[in-house]
Write a protein that holds these residues in place. Sequence first.
Motif, PDB file in Angstrom:
ATOM      1  N   ARG A  96       0.848  -1.199   0.000  1.00  0.00           N
ATOM      2  CA  ARG A  96       0.000   0.000   0.000  1.00  0.00           C
ATOM      3  C   ARG A  96       0.876   1.238   0.000  1.00  0.00           C
ATOM      4  NH1 ARG A  96      -4.774   0.234   4.024  1.00  0.00           N
ATOM      5  NH2 ARG A  96      -5.171   1.971   2.654  1.00  0.00           N
ATOM      6  N   ARG A  97       0.504   2.208  -0.780  1.00  0.00           N
ATOM      7  CA  ARG A  97       1.213   3.481  -0.816  1.00  0.00           C
ATOM      8  C   ARG A  97       0.690   4.375   0.297  1.00  0.00           C
ATOM      9  NH1 ARG A  97       5.255   4.087  -4.330  1.00  0.00           N
ATOM     10  NH2 ARG A  97       4.800   6.084  -5.239  1.00  0.00           N
ATOM     11  N   PRO A  98       1.536   5.140   0.936  1.00  0.00           N
ATOM     12  CA  PRO A  98       1.049   6.066   1.946  1.00  0.00           C
ATOM     13  C   PRO A  98       0.101   7.094   1.312  1.00  0.00           C
ATOM     14  CG  PRO A  98       3.447   6.140   1.781  1.00  0.00           C
ATOM     15  CD  PRO A  98       2.954   5.161   0.781  1.00  0.00           C
ATOM     16  N   SER A  99      -0.833   7.559   2.099  1.00  0.00           N
ATOM     17  CA  SER A  99      -1.825   8.478   1.564  1.00  0.00           C
ATOM     18  C   SER A  99      -1.233   9.870   1.343  1.00  0.00           C
ATOM     19  CB  SER A  99      -3.029   8.554   2.507  1.00  0.00           C
ATOM     20  OG  SER A  99      -2.602   8.967   3.779  1.00  0.00           O
ATOM     21  N   ARG A 100      -0.234  10.259   2.124  1.00  0.00           N
ATOM     22  CA  ARG A 100       0.385  11.576   1.959  1.00  0.00           C
ATOM     23  C   ARG A 100       1.778  11.420   1.385  1.00  0.00           C
ATOM     24  NH1 ARG A 100       0.476  14.469   7.379  1.00  0.00           N
ATOM     25  NH2 ARG A 100       0.159  12.448   8.307  1.00  0.00           N
ATOM     26  N   ASN A 101       2.126  12.258   0.426  1.00  0.00           N
ATOM     27  CA  ASN A 101       3.464  12.230  -0.159  1.00  0.00           C
ATOM     28  C   ASN A 101       4.386  13.145   0.626  1.00  0.00           C
ATOM     29  OD1 ASN A 101       2.719  10.490  -2.184  1.00  0.00           O
ATOM     30  ND2 ASN A 101       2.108  12.153  -3.555  1.00  0.00           N
ATOM     31  N   PHE A 102       5.651  12.768   0.681  1.00  0.00           N
ATOM     32  CA  PHE A 102       6.651  13.596   1.327  1.00  0.00           C
ATOM     33  C   PHE A 102       6.865  14.844   0.477  1.00  0.00           C
ATOM     34  CE2 PHE A 102      10.958  14.954   2.335  1.00  0.00           C
ATOM     35  CZ  PHE A 102      10.893  14.960   3.717  1.00  0.00           C
ATOM     36  N   ARG A 117       9.849  10.741  -7.848  1.00  0.00           N
ATOM     37  CA  ARG A 117       9.520   9.578  -8.691  1.00  0.00           C
ATOM     38  C   ARG A 117       8.881   8.462  -7.877  1.00  0.00           C
ATOM     39  NH1 ARG A 117      14.747  10.724 -10.602  1.00  0.00           N
ATOM     40  NH2 ARG A 117      15.549   9.008  -9.354  1.00  0.00           N
ATOM     41  N   GLY A 118       9.041   8.534  -6.556  1.00  0.00           N
ATOM     42  CA  GLY A 118       8.483   7.490  -5.694  1.00  0.00           C
ATOM     43  C   GLY A 118       9.410   6.312  -5.515  1.00  0.00           C
ATOM     44  N   ASN A 119      10.720   6.523  -5.754  1.00  0.00           N
ATOM     45  CA  ASN A 119      11.693   5.434  -5.635  1.00  0.00           C
ATOM     46  C   ASN A 119      12.335   5.360  -4.276  1.00  0.00           C
ATOM     47  OD1 ASN A 119      11.221   4.842  -8.289  1.00  0.00           O
ATOM     48  ND2 ASN A 119      12.963   6.044  -9.040  1.00  0.00           N
ATOM     49  N   ALA A 120      12.020   6.278  -3.403  1.00  0.00           N
ATOM     50  CA  ALA A 120      12.700   6.285  -2.102  1.00  0.00           C
ATOM     51  C   ALA A 120      11.936   5.484  -1.080  1.00  0.00           C
ATOM     52  CB  ALA A 120      12.891   7.703  -1.607  1.00  0.00           C
ATOM     53  N   ALA A 152      15.764  14.148  -3.512  1.00  0.00           N
ATOM     54  CA  ALA A 152      14.475  14.816  -3.753  1.00  0.00           C
ATOM     55  C   ALA A 152      13.847  14.314  -5.047  1.00  0.00           C
ATOM     56  CB  ALA A 152      14.669  16.325  -3.813  1.00  0.00           C
ATOM     57  N   LEU A 153      14.658  14.152  -6.084  1.00  0.00           N
ATOM     58  CA  LEU A 153      14.110  13.648  -7.342  1.00  0.00           C
ATOM     59  C   LEU A 153      13.673  12.199  -7.212  1.00  0.00           C
ATOM     60  CD1 LEU A 153      16.562  15.359  -9.851  1.00  0.00           C
ATOM     61  CD2 LEU A 153      14.215  16.030  -9.235  1.00  0.00           C
ATOM     62  N   ALA A 154      14.393  11.414  -6.403  1.00  0.00           N
ATOM     63  CA  ALA A 154      13.973  10.030  -6.156  1.00  0.00           C
ATOM     64  C   ALA A 154      12.652  10.001  -5.392  1.00  0.00           C
ATOM     65  CB  ALA A 154      15.057   9.282  -5.390  1.00  0.00           C
ATOM     66  N   LEU A 155      12.480  10.915  -4.442  1.00  0.00           N
ATOM     67  CA  LEU A 155      11.212  11.009  -3.728  1.00  0.00           C
ATOM     68  C   LEU A 155      10.069  11.398  -4.671  1.00  0.00           C
ATOM     69  CD1 LEU A 155      12.253  12.805  -0.424  1.00  0.00           C
ATOM     70  CD2 LEU A 155      11.254  10.529  -0.627  1.00  0.00           C
TER      71      LEU A 155
END
Length: 183
Positions: A14-20, A180-183, A175-178
Amino acid sequence: MSWELIPEGSQPGRRPSRNFPWGVPLAVGIVTVLIGMSLLIWPFFAASRILAFLIGAALIGNGIATLVGSRARGFGTPAAILFIVLGVVALAFPELTVSMLVGFVAAMMLFVGTIWLAIAIRMRQALHWVFIAIPAVLVALGIAALIWPSLALILAAFAAGLLTTLIGGSLIWAALALRRGNA
């Protein structure tokens, strides 16, 4: 808000509901890279300005904190006023501030290196070459910094600029990895 031991978004799959907020480390990374690049391109000018700003801001901040704290503890305000005045002087005369700082660091290197060398020589038993070499290099660097303070500052600024640029680059990459969702 629920008081769970395992939050909803942390279950596997499951993906978190809030993004960093990836923009914050990106902005900090860009500013850090710019500071690092300025130290690499103009080492003496940038180092003297950055160091004077940091020292001046720290002195002014300590002066304000002492002024506010002196009312609560009953201390006088002369120390607070002195801190604030020294901070303003540090900001107004960056070259003087940096030359005094380099002189202080050089004197401390000489002092620590000499004491360390004297202790190493007095040990006599199990005297390893490292116990003589490291303090001898420290004394030599202290002497060189006293003789050529601007060169010492330029070398320190260049090293700090290289390290700061690498740190800023890693912040941008993270930051760019975050994003893209790769972190």
